[in-house]
Design an enzyme around this catalytic site. Structure first.
Site, short mmCIF file in Angstrom:
data_model
loop_
_atom_site.label_atom_id
_atom_site.label_comp_id
_atom_site.label_asym_id
_atom_site.label_seq_id
_atom_site.Cartn_x
_atom_site.Cartn_y
_atom_site.Cartn_z
N LEU A 99 0.90 -1.34 0.03
CA LEU A 99 0.01 -0.13 0.04
C LEU A 99 0.90 1.19 -0.04
CD1 LEU A 99 -2.60 1.51 0.33
CD2 LEU A 99 -2.73 1.09 2.92
N TYR A 100 1.78 1.29 0.83
CA TYR A 100 2.77 2.24 0.98
C TYR A 100 3.95 1.91 1.78
CZ TYR A 100 1.27 2.93 5.82
OH TYR A 100 1.33 2.34 7.29
N GLY A 102 6.54 3.73 4.46
CA GLY A 102 6.57 4.98 5.45
C GLY A 102 7.72 5.89 4.77
N LYS A 103 7.29 7.11 5.05
CA LYS A 103 7.96 8.49 4.34
C LYS A 103 9.34 8.47 5.25
CE LYS A 103 5.26 11.72 7.19
NZ LYS A 103 4.46 12.67 7.06
N HIS A 188 -3.84 -2.64 -2.46
CA HIS A 188 -3.80 -2.97 -1.09
C HIS A 188 -2.84 -4.31 -1.16
CE1 HIS A 188 -5.32 -4.27 3.10
NE2 HIS A 188 -5.13 -2.99 3.03
N LYS A 190 0.00 -6.99 -0.61
CA LYS A 190 1.44 -7.12 -0.02
C LYS A 190 2.25 -8.51 -0.39
CE LYS A 190 -1.02 -4.13 2.17
NZ LYS A 190 -1.45 -4.29 3.51
N ASP A 195 14.21 -12.81 -6.07
CA ASP A 195 14.37 -13.91 -6.63
C ASP A 195 13.65 -14.81 -6.72
OD1 ASP A 195 16.80 -12.55 -7.35
OD2 ASP A 195 18.09 -13.44 -6.08
#
Length: 549
Positions: A99-100, A102-103, A188, A190, A195
């Site tokens: 989803l993202y 973290g900044k 969404h 994950k 490899d």
């Protein structure tokens, strides 16, 4: 979640190397084992599993592996250390769908830099969500964190993509606030592949998921499974915006490259969906079904011959409904969600009386299972069943300001309604609801709970109070109506007769239950558990505007 802000980084040019070989497993019967456990009616554990897999084989692709090829991680820190070690060990390819990121995840970015600097042939592809990944712009965001990787290693080695839902366009996109707009659909999935290995999880890539946010994490050491999910990652990436470094204040730009072939979802959403469905259809169909995609599709499914039969079957489960045109299928069970179809098949198979001594455990940090799933769980003949969900003090929105602060009590209300429905269906004595809590969010040592999945133990002659797990579902899905209609989800169903894996799955289930305590209808009736009118109104507004918890 209340429009994911009640809410919750993606994507450009196709990398020339690291292109997966998409696999189409040939339907086979589940192998039997001479060491199978005999159950009271005379059927073996293996033949009972075969009854489940024969139907699943017609719904989704499948892969046979050994149970020893699956490693189950327990804690956020174990997940983070394993992820970094796998990244540093990669030789050819890293692909991350999340989803993202973290900044402030500079250590993770440095780990990716180390791997790319040490291996000149290594290629990296990252897919995140455009809405969630750019929410903070022009301040530091997921996109601005990732863009420098392209500057250092070039677009030939690093590809950053961001998926944008076709449901949010025009005036709706222009005027709906950023923290609310994610309620119209997100990337969404994950999928963390390196490899020939992949980690399937529900965890995003940010500090809380690496430290004090409990989830599930399964490592699959299988080229076939990794290639399959890499194909899904690559297909969605080619349907997403390209991130490029820029001198603009935000530090990046999002563009829609002509190499995508599909029109932009922001300009021609209907044409975009039509093209997307043609690309994705052959990837989600079982091999026995004819492909409905045009001849221009670049992906096919094939199954490599293996010398040794596996004792474990992996069924990839996907929910990509928003990338397909509306169909005539019942809206509660989208035909383009192989997860919902597989769960329907699985749980329907548990409804005969002969499965009375089977059991299931269902968990979701955000407890709001789709109505069709609730009906299926309640219709099983299984006894000794358990639901595990987050307590209010383990909900990430606990004591938060604004509308999001109403989320924890909203989930309490939904849990209560589930118990009421179970009691009305006569299932109150064989379904327990437990709340997970490890400290309190915001306080020292406080954790949040984000795990989701399903474990099923079939009838057995074992006298152990905690039998091994024969079937489990793991992945990104929260099992909500939103998961099946708005977000892109990926996971898998594991069906195994491997005793070691059955034991490890059981241990995973029990570990998550360590911090969970039963809550009854009487507990919900106590004054401190009562939900106020503001929560009920907020839930009504969410439904009205099209979002979902």
């Amino acid at each position: 979640m209340i429009v994911r802000s009640v809410v919750r980084c993606s994507a450009t040019r196709r990398l020339p190397v690291c292109r997966p070989r998409l696999l189409n497993p040939k339907p086979r019967r589940f192998s039997t084992s001479s060491s199978s456990v005999t159950i009271p009616n005379g059927s073996s554990q293996a033949s009972m599993l075969g009854a489940f897999t024969s139907e699943l084989d017609r719904i989704v692709p499948k892969f046979e592996i050994q149970g020893s090829q699956i490693q189950i991680l327990r804690t956020p820190s174990e997940f983070y250390e394993t992820l970094k070690a796998k990244i540093l060990g990669a030789e050819d390819c890293i692909f991350l769908s999340t989803l993202y990121i973290g900044k402030t995840e500079h250590e993770l970015i440095f780990t990716l830099q180390q791997a790319l600097r040490a291996k000149p042939k290594l290629k990296l592809s990252i897919l995140t969500d455009a809405l969630r990944g750019t929410r903070e712009s022009p301040d530091p965001s997921c996109a601005s964190l990732l863009a420098p990787l392209i500057t250092e290693f070039g677009p030939e080695r690093v590809e950053i993509r961001m998926y944008h839902t076709p449901n949010l366009t025009g005036l709706r996109k222009k005027y709906i606030p950023k923290r609310i707009n994610e309620g119209w659909g997100l990337q969404h999935m994950k999928l963390y592949g390196m490899d020939d290995e992949i980690i399937l999880s529900g965890a995003n890539l940010s500090s809380d998921y690496f430290t004090n946010r409990q989830d599930r994490y399964h490592v699959f050491s299988s080229k076939q499974i990794t290639d399959y999910f890499h194909g899904i990652h690559s297909a969605v990436s080619r349907l997403s915006f390209l991130v490029s470094p820029s001198q603009e204040p935000a530090g990046y730009t999002l563009t829609w490259p002509t190499s995508n072939l599909a029109p932009s979802p922001l300009i021609s959403p209907q044409a975009y969906v039509k093209h997307s469905s043609a690309v994705l259809s052959p990837l989600i169909q079982p091999p026995s079904l004819p492909s409905t995609s045009p001849s221009t599709s670049t992906s096919t499914l094939s199954n490599p011959k293996t010398k040794e039969k596996g004792n474990t079957i992996i069924y990839p489960l996907l929910s990509l409904t928003q990338l397909f045109p509306p169909s005539s299928a019942p809206p509660t069970i989208p035909s383009t969600s192989t997860e919902s179809l597989a769960l329907t098949s699985l749980l329907n198979s548990l409804s005969p009386p002969s499965f009375k001594t089977s059991s299931w455990t269902f968990t979701a940090g955000y407890f709001n299972p789709s109505p069709f799933l609730v009906s299926l769980l309640l219709s099983t003949a299984s006894t000794h069943n358990t639901v595990i969900t987050a307590s209010q003090q383990a909900n990430g929105f606990y004591n938060s300001k604004g509308v999001s602060g109403l989320l924890p009590p909203a989930y309490t209300l939904l849990s209560r309604r589930f118990l009421d429905r179970a009691a009305k269906a006569g299932r109150g004595s064989d379904i327990k609801l437990k709340e997970w809590r490890k400290g309190t969010v915001g306080e020292e040592g406080g954790w949040t709970y984000h795990a989701k999945g399903l474990w099923i133990s079939l009838p057995s002659t074992s006298t152990s109070p905690e039998p091994g797990v024969d079937i489990s579902v793991v992945g990104s899905s929260n099992f909500t109506a939103r998961s099946y209609a708005l977000d892109l989800e990926a996971g898998c169903m594991i069906v195994t007769e491997d005793e070691g894996l059955r034991r490890r799955l059981g241990e995973e289930r029990e570990y998550l239950g360590t911090y969970a305590e039963e809550v009854t209808r009487d507990d919900f009736a106590r004054s401190e558990r009562r939900v106020g009118i503001k929560v009920r109104v907020a839930m009504w507004i969410v439904g009205l505007v099209g979002g979902a918890l």
